[in-house]
Design a protein around this motif. Structure first.
Motif, PDB file in Angstrom:
ATOM      1  N   ASP A  10      63.512  37.051  44.503  1.00 26.70           N
ATOM      2  CA  ASP A  10      63.691  36.650  45.898  1.00 26.70           C
ATOM      3  C   ASP A  10      63.956  35.151  45.948  1.00 26.70           C
ATOM      4  N   ARG A  11      65.157  34.780  45.539  1.00 29.52           N
ATOM      5  CA  ARG A  11      65.475  33.357  45.470  1.00 29.52           C
ATOM      6  C   ARG A  11      66.859  33.085  46.027  1.00 29.52           C
ATOM      7  N   TRP A  12      66.990  31.924  46.626  1.00 33.41           N
ATOM      8  CA  TRP A  12      68.303  31.434  47.049  1.00 33.41           C
ATOM      9  C   TRP A  12      68.696  30.260  46.176  1.00 33.41           C
ATOM     10  N   PHE A  13      67.729  29.381  45.929  1.00 32.02           N
ATOM     11  CA  PHE A  13      68.027  28.171  45.170  1.00 32.02           C
ATOM     12  C   PHE A  13      67.206  28.152  43.883  1.00 32.02           C
ATOM     13  N   THR A  14      65.911  27.900  43.989  1.00 32.98           N
ATOM     14  CA  THR A  14      65.078  27.849  42.785  1.00 32.98           C
ATOM     15  C   THR A  14      63.943  28.853  42.793  1.00 32.98           C
ATOM     16  N   GLY A  15      63.721  29.552  43.888  1.00 30.48           N
ATOM     17  CA  GLY A  15      62.674  30.556  43.954  1.00 30.48           C
ATOM     18  C   GLY A  15      61.338  30.056  44.452  1.00 30.48           C
ATOM     19  N   VAL A  16      61.261  28.787  44.865  1.00 28.73           N
ATOM     20  CA  VAL A  16      59.999  28.221  45.340  1.00 28.73           C
ATOM     21  C   VAL A  16      59.527  28.925  46.611  1.00 28.73           C
TER      22      VAL A  16
END
Length: 65
Positions: A10-16
């Motif tokens: 569930d990530r767009w960029f890094t998953g944070v």
């Protein structure tokens, strides 16, 4: 509640944001909305925290059994 890990699924960029949503058991969309609003009003602080979390929080794929 599990340990904080950056999400691999569930990530767009890094998953944070996905990792925070998993730990807090809330919808990832709410975390992302809060992150965007925080970036608008407190860009330097939010960007440093996000960068630190990207570097320091391990990815789900880095789990050691």
């Amino acid at each position: 509640m599990g340990s904080l890990r950056r999400s691999d699924t569930d990530r767009w960029f890094t998953g944070v944001c996905g990792g925070l949503a998993n730990v807090l058991s809330i919808d990832v969309k709410l975390i992302r909305i809060i992150a965007v609003i925080s970036l608008i009003f407190a860009f330097p602080f939010t960007s440093l925290v996000y960068l630190a979390m990207t570097i320091l929080v391990p990815s789900e794929g880095d789990r050691q059994t």
